[in-house]
Design a protein around this motif. Structure first.
Motif, short mmCIF file in Angstrom:
data_model
loop_
_atom_site.label_atom_id
_atom_site.label_comp_id
_atom_site.label_asym_id
_atom_site.label_seq_id
_atom_site.Cartn_x
_atom_site.Cartn_y
_atom_site.Cartn_z
N SER A 180 31.36 6.35 0.23
CA SER A 180 31.05 5.72 -1.05
C SER A 180 32.34 5.46 -1.81
O SER A 180 33.38 6.06 -1.53
CB SER A 180 30.13 6.62 -1.88
N ASP A 181 32.25 4.57 -2.80
CA ASP A 181 33.43 4.33 -3.63
C ASP A 181 33.82 5.59 -4.40
O ASP A 181 35.00 5.83 -4.66
CB ASP A 181 33.22 3.14 -4.57
N GLU A 182 32.84 6.45 -4.71
CA GLU A 182 33.15 7.71 -5.38
C GLU A 182 33.91 8.66 -4.45
O GLU A 182 34.83 9.37 -4.90
CB GLU A 182 31.86 8.36 -5.89
N GLU A 192 42.55 1.06 -4.63
CA GLU A 192 41.39 0.18 -4.49
C GLU A 192 40.62 0.53 -3.21
O GLU A 192 41.23 0.73 -2.15
CB GLU A 192 41.82 -1.28 -4.44
N PRO A 193 39.28 0.59 -3.30
CA PRO A 193 38.49 0.91 -2.11
C PRO A 193 38.76 -0.01 -0.93
O PRO A 193 38.77 0.43 0.22
CB PRO A 193 37.04 0.77 -2.61
N GLU A 194 38.98 -1.30 -1.19
CA GLU A 194 39.23 -2.25 -0.11
C GLU A 194 40.50 -1.91 0.65
O GLU A 194 40.55 -2.03 1.89
CB GLU A 194 39.31 -3.67 -0.67
N VAL A 210 31.67 0.79 3.07
CA VAL A 210 31.81 1.41 1.76
C VAL A 210 30.64 1.00 0.88
O VAL A 210 30.38 -0.20 0.70
CB VAL A 210 33.14 1.01 1.08
N THR A 211 29.92 1.99 0.36
CA THR A 211 28.82 1.72 -0.56
C THR A 211 29.33 1.77 -2.00
O THR A 211 30.18 2.60 -2.33
CB THR A 211 27.68 2.73 -0.38
N ARG A 212 28.75 0.89 -2.85
CA ARG A 212 29.23 0.78 -4.23
C ARG A 212 28.09 0.82 -5.23
O ARG A 212 28.16 0.21 -6.30
CB ARG A 212 30.04 -0.51 -4.39
N ASP A 215 26.66 -2.18 -7.18
CA ASP A 215 27.50 -3.32 -6.80
C ASP A 215 27.42 -3.66 -5.32
O ASP A 215 28.20 -4.49 -4.84
CB ASP A 215 28.96 -3.02 -7.18
N ALA A 217 27.64 -3.25 -1.19
CA ALA A 217 28.43 -2.57 -0.15
C ALA A 217 29.31 -3.59 0.55
O ALA A 217 29.05 -4.80 0.50
CB ALA A 217 27.52 -1.88 0.86
N THR A 227 30.78 -8.59 2.67
CA THR A 227 30.25 -7.95 1.47
C THR A 227 28.80 -8.37 1.26
O THR A 227 28.45 -9.52 1.53
CB THR A 227 31.08 -8.34 0.23
#
Length: 317
Positions: A180-182, A192-194, A210-212, A215, A217, A227
């Motif tokens: 996850s982004d967290e 940045e997650p990316e 990555v889950t957001r 917003d 994934a 995305t």
């Protein structure tokens, strides 16, 4: 139709004690790896869970739940109490956890090989059991594909730098990684997650997902990034959402012949359109789960109905 994925999941079971104002505590079977095993069995997979369960009421509750769902439960006969987590939900259904857990998984010895091995969460970072988990994953890579979900629980991760090294080792051993982004924000503050996902993908995995939350994934694959937006749904609580996303991902990959030692090269050559469908499949699985209480992932019929509703322009549930 699922290619009868034969998966070994290695990791913890946790009794989730959900506490709501003005209501009695509710105990739900949980633990990220256990939830993934249960989700895979619900979707038609052959799921074996290597775990610890105490000789107590919570342990019996969890074992009965998993067995009834079709999971084969293997334990090391630990006498430690079954891990538990007090779960508090905010007004939006988002869960926070307070844990009481030990993880001392002993070596299981040699056993049958499996098409796929999944691990993650507390089991891969909390010693002394984490060493057993990593040894099992390393020894499985020749015969199996591997997936990993760090499922970061900050209060249980120990020293930050050590935790990051352990997570990165698991990432490098894996073919599919979901975070996850967290999770990424705790592991690498300010990045940045990316960028993190691309760096992870370059170390070994074919796919990093990555889950957001609201917003959507995204996934990083050798050919770039895809995305999807969030699927419209109503939220009761978020318990088990990431685990349902993971089991939905593995279900989708297996149905396309992309898991197992003989599927590894196809997985590494996967195209963006296929990964987009995998993400939608996983997101629909998570959307069904958040629409009802506890870690309650969909079965095959429920997942198909959710996907049909989404493709028809209607809310998933």
């Amino acid at each position: 139709m699922l290619d009868r994925l034969d998966v070994l999941v290695i990791g913890e079971c946790v009794a989730d004690i959900v506490r709501l104002p003005g209501a009695a505590d509710q105990v739900h079977p949980g633990g990220s790896p256990a939830n993934v095993a249960y989700g895979l069995a619900r979707l038609g997979g052959e799921a074996t869970l290597l775990t610890q369960l105490g000789p107590d009421g919570d342990g019996r509750l969890i074992r009965d739940h998993l067995t009834a769902g079709g999971v084969r439960v293997c334990t090391d006969h630990s006498t430690a109490p079954t891990p538990s987590a007090a779960v508090t939900l905010d007004d939006g259904g988002r869960a926070t956890y307070t844990f009481e857990i030990t993880w001392t998984l002993a070596a299981a010895g040699s056993g049958p090989t499996h098409q796929h091995v999944h691990t993650g969460s507390i089991a891969a970072v909390m010693e002394p059991g984490a060493a057993t988990v990593l040894d099992a994953v390393e020894s499985s890579r020749t015969a199996s594909t591997v997936s990993y979900d760090p499922n970061v629980r900050p209060e249980l991760m120990g020293d930050h730098a050590t935790a990051v090294r352990r997570v990165e080792r698991c990432v490098a051993l894996s073919d599919v990684v979901k975070a996850s982004d967290e999770d990424l924000a705790w592991l690498y503050p300010g990045e940045e997650p990316e960028q993190i996902a691309a760096r992870w993908q370059a170390t070994g995995p074919a796919l990093v997902l990555v889950t957001r939350g609201a917003d959507g994934a995204f996934a990083v694959l050798p050919g770039g990034r895809v995305t999807i937006g969030a699927l419209p749904t109503r939220v009761v609580d978020t318990v088990g959402a990431g685990d349902a996303f993971m089991s939905g991902t593995l279900h989708a990959l297996a149905s396309r012949g992309l898991l197992g030692a003989d599927g590894r090269e196809r997985l590494r050559a996967v195209d963006a359109d296929t990964v987009t469908e995998v993400l939608r499949h996983a997101a629909a699985s998570a959307a069904v789960t958040v629409a009802r209480a506890g870690a309650n992932p969909p079965d095959e019929a429920e997942l198909k109905a959710a996907l049909d509703r989404f493709r028809g322009g209607r809310p998933v549930v």
